[in-house]
Motif scaffolding. Structure first.
Motif, mmCIF file in Angstrom:
data_model
loop_
_atom_site.group_PDB
_atom_site.id
_atom_site.type_symbol
_atom_site.label_atom_id
_atom_site.label_comp_id
_atom_site.label_asym_id
_atom_site.label_seq_id
_atom_site.Cartn_x
_atom_site.Cartn_y
_atom_site.Cartn_z
ATOM 1 N N ARG A 234 14.635 79.012 69.843
ATOM 2 C CA ARG A 234 15.574 77.917 69.644
ATOM 3 C C ARG A 234 16.955 78.549 69.532
ATOM 4 O O ARG A 234 17.182 79.397 68.671
ATOM 5 N N VAL A 235 17.870 78.133 70.380
ATOM 6 C CA VAL A 235 19.199 78.741 70.433
ATOM 7 C C VAL A 235 20.252 77.699 70.075
ATOM 8 O O VAL A 235 20.194 76.557 70.555
ATOM 9 N N SER A 236 21.188 78.083 69.222
ATOM 10 C CA SER A 236 22.273 77.167 68.850
ATOM 11 C C SER A 236 23.575 77.946 68.733
ATOM 12 O O SER A 236 23.578 79.168 68.562
ATOM 13 N N ILE A 237 24.679 77.215 68.830
ATOM 14 C CA ILE A 237 26.008 77.797 68.642
ATOM 15 C C ILE A 237 26.633 77.070 67.463
ATOM 16 O O ILE A 237 26.783 75.844 67.489
ATOM 17 N N VAL A 238 26.980 77.800 66.423
ATOM 18 C CA VAL A 238 27.420 77.172 65.173
ATOM 19 C C VAL A 238 28.769 77.724 64.722
ATOM 20 O O VAL A 238 29.159 78.829 65.097
ATOM 21 N N VAL A 239 29.468 76.908 63.925
ATOM 22 C CA VAL A 239 30.714 77.327 63.282
ATOM 23 C C VAL A 239 30.669 76.876 61.827
ATOM 24 O O VAL A 239 29.728 76.195 61.402
ATOM 25 N N ASP A 240 31.702 77.232 61.080
ATOM 26 C CA ASP A 240 31.821 76.803 59.686
ATOM 27 C C ASP A 240 32.246 75.330 59.676
ATOM 28 O O ASP A 240 33.408 74.999 59.935
ATOM 29 N N ASP A 241 31.289 74.437 59.369
ATOM 30 C CA ASP A 241 31.566 72.996 59.423
ATOM 31 C C ASP A 241 32.657 72.578 58.432
ATOM 32 O O ASP A 241 33.499 71.730 58.741
ATOM 33 N N GLU A 242 32.626 73.163 57.238
ATOM 34 C CA GLU A 242 33.602 72.761 56.211
ATOM 35 C C GLU A 242 35.026 73.030 56.677
ATOM 36 O O GLU A 242 35.922 72.203 56.499
ATOM 37 N N ARG A 243 35.234 74.187 57.285
ATOM 38 C CA ARG A 243 36.580 74.536 57.759
ATOM 39 C C ARG A 243 37.021 73.595 58.870
ATOM 40 O O ARG A 243 38.182 73.191 58.934
ATOM 41 N N CYS A 244 36.104 73.228 59.745
ATOM 42 C CA CYS A 244 36.446 72.304 60.830
ATOM 43 C C CYS A 244 36.815 70.934 60.291
ATOM 44 O O CYS A 244 37.805 70.321 60.731
ATOM 45 N N VAL A 245 36.025 70.434 59.326
ATOM 46 C CA VAL A 245 36.317 69.117 58.736
ATOM 47 C C VAL A 245 37.650 69.163 57.995
ATOM 48 O O VAL A 245 38.455 68.220 58.074
ATOM 49 N N ASP A 246 37.919 70.265 57.285
ATOM 50 C CA ASP A 246 39.206 70.403 56.578
ATOM 51 C C ASP A 246 40.376 70.325 57.554
ATOM 52 O O ASP A 246 41.400 69.686 57.281
ATOM 53 N N ARG A 247 40.218 70.977 58.702
ATOM 54 C CA ARG A 247 41.275 70.955 59.720
ATOM 55 C C ARG A 247 41.509 69.529 60.231
ATOM 56 O O ARG A 247 42.652 69.100 60.423
ATOM 57 N N LEU A 248 40.421 68.814 60.455
ATOM 58 C CA LEU A 248 40.540 67.438 60.938
ATOM 59 C C LEU A 248 41.135 66.529 59.870
ATOM 60 O O LEU A 248 41.923 65.628 60.179
ATOM 61 N N ASP A 249 40.748 66.762 58.620
ATOM 62 C CA ASP A 249 41.310 65.960 57.520
ATOM 63 C C ASP A 249 42.829 66.083 57.484
ATOM 64 O O ASP A 249 43.549 65.106 57.222
ATOM 65 N N ARG A 250 43.323 67.302 57.775
ATOM 66 C CA ARG A 250 44.773 67.502 57.748
ATOM 67 C C ARG A 250 45.476 66.697 58.847
ATOM 68 O O ARG A 250 46.657 66.373 58.736
ATOM 69 N N LEU A 251 44.734 66.360 59.887
ATOM 70 C CA LEU A 251 45.302 65.573 60.981
ATOM 71 C C LEU A 251 45.304 64.077 60.680
ATOM 72 O O LEU A 251 46.194 63.349 61.118
ATOM 73 N N TYR A 252 44.297 63.607 59.902
ATOM 74 C CA TYR A 252 44.088 62.159 59.789
ATOM 75 C C TYR A 252 44.180 61.613 58.370
ATOM 76 O O TYR A 252 44.453 60.426 58.195
ATOM 77 N N VAL A 253 43.895 62.422 57.370
ATOM 78 C CA VAL A 253 43.820 61.909 55.994
ATOM 79 C C VAL A 253 45.159 62.109 55.291
ATOM 80 O O VAL A 253 45.679 63.229 55.228
ATOM 81 N N LYS A 254 45.691 60.988 54.778
ATOM 82 C CA LYS A 254 47.000 61.033 54.108
ATOM 83 C C LYS A 254 46.829 60.595 52.663
ATOM 84 O O LYS A 254 46.698 59.411 52.373
ATOM 85 N N GLY A 255 46.800 61.515 51.772
ATOM 86 C CA GLY A 255 46.699 61.174 50.363
ATOM 87 C C GLY A 255 45.260 61.110 49.860
ATOM 88 O O GLY A 255 44.328 61.620 50.503
ATOM 89 N N TYR A 256 45.090 60.396 48.678
ATOM 90 C CA TYR A 256 43.788 60.402 48.011
ATOM 91 C C TYR A 256 43.326 59.000 47.632
ATOM 92 O O TYR A 256 42.425 58.825 46.819
ATOM 93 N N GLY A 257 43.947 57.984 48.205
ATOM 94 C CA GLY A 257 43.598 56.616 47.868
ATOM 95 C C GLY A 257 42.262 56.202 48.467
ATOM 96 O O GLY A 257 41.613 56.964 49.200
ATOM 97 N N PRO A 258 41.843 54.959 48.196
ATOM 98 C CA PRO A 258 40.549 54.482 48.693
ATOM 99 C C PRO A 258 40.473 54.458 50.224
ATOM 100 O O PRO A 258 39.443 54.784 50.806
ATOM 101 N N CYS A 259 41.564 54.093 50.892
ATOM 102 C CA CYS A 259 41.565 54.107 52.363
ATOM 103 C C CYS A 259 41.417 55.535 52.880
ATOM 104 O O CYS A 259 40.708 55.789 53.857
ATOM 105 N N SER A 260 42.092 56.463 52.231
ATOM 106 C CA SER A 260 42.032 57.871 52.641
ATOM 107 C C SER A 260 40.619 58.403 52.509
ATOM 108 O O SER A 260 40.140 59.173 53.362
#
Length: 708
Positions: A234-260
């Motif tokens: 079984r072969v897979s290609i993986v990365v650090d998921d947390e770092r990728c999600v953090d990078r995406l959060d910086r693009l889309y998430v603004k602040g800490y409210g309920p919508c965010s």
């Protein structure tokens, strides 16, 4: 000027004029060998490799142009094409970027996001992305209707829309793509239920394997992918998921409210459910493509070396296809490769008619004045070689071991049946072995290159790309050597510049009806061989002993007038000019430069006059294995043995040392200094000395070294 000339020139670092002229010649139907050999003034002296690079990039750009037209048409039909988007698409020549731009508009199956849009939830998704609402659930109440039973369902639908938007956003894809470029790991694990099977043993190195994808060599990646297709790994290609999600959060998430928080959930879902699988598939594909290209380049290089192997030439040859129980099939050929005689001998167990075989072979050598013996390198090869070397002949006979890879494929082919309709496959195979010794190129062009035993993963790579590369390689080799117009087979003629299967057959038919060609110009009488085909092929076809001595050279008929003028100026015939070096030294080439012919062509003409029709291949040499080593059990660490290079890979070279099993000289064992490419150190069929460093009988591996 061709619309792609400037781009290709910039990418490949050529002059625009060179590229433009090359593309014009290609568009006229000129072949790469013809352009490289006879149009140097037009291309600025580009060689076949450079012209091939221009051609390949040109074809890729043409495909991209068609893809752009499809994309623009699709987006226009959706009434979503803006001037800015149109400009970006038209200016892009990167396939990945182009598909990223197209992705949001690409027709797709009915997704969760599409269902949510149909339920009227896109405005809610936009509202959540603004991240200004203090109570998004209260806002979601306005969208509760029909299939949307409550605010929670509305929120989930809006999040599905956001997740898809994130996964299709060019910024998101580039961000995750960058992470894969930098730190992706390729991981291989054994399927537990298969771990103990015999089939799995060849993949044992990859049962628990992982390494950075960017450092994974082509042969390791292809080995893992083959193990995966065989159901072992079984072969897979993986990365650090947390770092990728953090990078995406910086693009889309603004602040800490309920919508965010809701947007952050959607971003993580979009990454894990949609974006990560898409980018992993992309990198699995791109890494496989890169590995394919490397493997194809290695295979093509090996095939080229094999096709250009040293020929014995036109001598009377005995071919032997060795065997134990079924005996050795022996054939005798004349100097033109025609079959004179065949029979079977049984010098080995279990029959053991050694004395009878001795008498028969010695008599055949005498009767047919055999000058050389070719022995296939398969089963019983070593025993047959020893048997032949113990015989006594009334004249000197050279003995060679010849690769028989693909001989069985040839012997059962339509080609072989046409050549020898009344002989069985064993006779045809032995004939092929003998002819390979006489002229490897002329014989091997009859066989699918994938069957001639010098690749490693040729059946795992992109078969269309492999075929294209192999066809170009065979064409290059055939035209480099040149072809005897009066003896070449249909298969050999097929690869001559400008011919192909139909014209090759027409030439053979013409020979049968009218006899041998006396001049190159007689080619114009061949059915369907028009001026363009004549221009492309004439310089690569040779006529020995014809009316015009230039017909046995690589001088193109279009340049005969120049040579005739040179001879006239020297007060001699063309034949005298070709044979008298002192006359050629008197020639001032500058006098013959004109608008069509420059110094590159004139220098080529002079080189050809010096050695007309010369064969660029090396001279063949005899070889003998160590007489004391015949089986793997005879091997001991530290032994230094003679061997023949049978295959070259990115990681080393395989060497036949006469024990029915090739050993590997790893690239690290090729020299006492760093070796980047095994081809720097060895070539196919090279005779080498190697030292045995390890014998692994269980896995059938012999490790060798050239460092001693």
């Amino acid at each position: 000027m061709n619309i792609f000339s400037e781009y290709i020139a910039k990418e490949l670092k050529f002059k625009t004029e060179q590229v433009d002229n090359t593309l014009a010649l290609l568009d006229l139907g000129c072949t790469i060998p013809f352009i490289a050999r006879y149009r140097k003034e037009r291309t600025g002296g580009m060689d076949e490799v450079q012209i091939g690079q221009v051609k390949n990039l040109y074809e890729r750009l043409q495909e991209l142009q068609k893809r752009k037209e499809t994309i623009l048409k699709t987006i226009t039909e959706q009434d979503k094409l803006t001037p800015e988007l149109q400009q970006r698409i038209e200016n892009s020549w990167n396939a990945t970027e182009l598909e990223d731009l197209y992705l949001p508009y690409k027709p797709k199956r009915r997704t969760r996001a599409q269902i949510a849009r149909e339920q009227g939830l896109e405005p809610l998704a936009t509202l959540l992305l603004l991240q200004r609402e203090s109570d998004p659930w209260q806002s979601a109440q306005r969208f509760v209707k029909g299939d949307v039973g409550n605010a929670e369902t509305a929120i989930k639908g809006a999040q599905d829309i956001i997740a898809e938007q994130v996964s299709e956003d060019e910024r998101s894809r580039q961000s995750v793509r960058h992470a894969y470029h930098q730190s992706a790991i390729i991981r291989s694990r054994v399927v537990k239920s298969k771990a103990d099977s015999d089939e799995a043993m060849k993949y044992s190195d990859y049962f628990e394997w992982e390494e950075p994808l960017k450092r994974c060599t082509s042969h390791r990646l292809l080995a893992m992918r083959r193990g995966e297709s065989d159901g072992i790994l079984r072969v897979s290609i993986v990365v650090d998921d947390e770092r990728c999600v953090d990078r995406l959060d910086r693009l889309y998430v603004k602040g800490y409210g309920p919508c965010s928080r809701l947007v952050a959930e959607a971003v993580e879902d979009g990454y894990k459910r949609l974006l990560r699988p898409s980018i992993e598939t992309e990198f699995a594909s791109s890494s496989k493509q890169k590995a394919d290209e490397e493997a194809i380049n290695v295979f093509v290089g090996n095939v080229q070396q094999l096709l250009l192997s040293a020929p014995l030439g036109q001598k009377r040859v005995m071919g032997i296809d060795p065997g134990f129980r079924t005996g050795c099939k022996v054939v005798c050929l004349d100097a033109q490769g025609n079959l004179l005689h065949h029979e079977a001998i049984f010098p080995h167990p279990p029959v053991n008619h050694r004395m009878q075989a001795t008498v028969h072979v010695e008599q055949m050598v005498k009767d047919y004045q055999v000058e050389a013996i070719a022995i296939g390198n398969g089963t019983a090869s070593r025993e047959t070689s020893d048997f032949i070397r113990d015989l006594h002949f009334d004249h000197h006979v050279q003995t060679f071991v010849v690769s028989e890879d693909g001989a069985s494929v040839y012997s059962a082919s339509k080609t072989a049946r046409e050549e020898f309709p009344n002989e069985d496959v064993t006779v045809r195979g032995a004939v092929s072995i003998a002819r390979r010794l006489m002229d490897p190129l002329a014989e091997l062009v009859k066989i699918d290159p994938k069957s001639i035993g010098v690749g490693q993963y040729q059946h795992d790579v992109d078969q269309m790309k492999l075929k294209k590369s192999l066809d170009q390689t065979v064409e290059h080799c055939v035209n480099l050597v040149g072809v005897d117009l009066n003896t070449a087979s249909r298969h050999l003629l097929t690869y001559v510049s400008g011919l192909g299967p139909t014209l090759a057959q027409n030439i053979v038919d013409y020979r049968k009806e009218h006899g041998a060609f006396n001049t190159r110009s007689e080619l114009k009488k061949v059915t369907r061989l028009g001026p363009s085909a004549f221009e492309q092929c004439a310089g690569f076809l040779r006529i020995r002993g014809g009316k015009n001595p230039l017909d046995n050279s690589a001088v193109h008929p279009e340049s005969y007038g120049i040579v005739e003028q040179m001879a006239k100026d020297c007060g001699c015939t063309v034949s005298t000019l070709m044979s008298d070096a002192s006359l050629r030294q008197q020639i001032d080439l500058k006098r013959y430069v004109n608008d069509r012919v420059g110094m590159p062509t004139l220098k080529d003409i002079m080189a050809e006059l010096e050695k007309p029709g010369r064969d660029p291949r090396e001279q063949i040499e005899e070889f003998e294995f160590d007489p004391n080593v015949k089986e793997v059990d005879d091997l001991m660490e530290g032994m230094v043995l003679p061997g023949i290079v049978t295959n070259i890979t990115k990681f080393g070279a395989f060497v036949d040392i006469g024990v029915h099993h090739d050993g590997l000289v790893h690239i690290s064992q090729m020299a006492n200094h760093y070796v980047k490419d095994p081809n720097e150190m060895v070539h196919l069929h090279q005779h080498v000395k190697v030292k045995v460093t390890e014998v692994d009988k269980r896995r059938g591996r012999i490790s060798l070294s050239m460092r001693f």
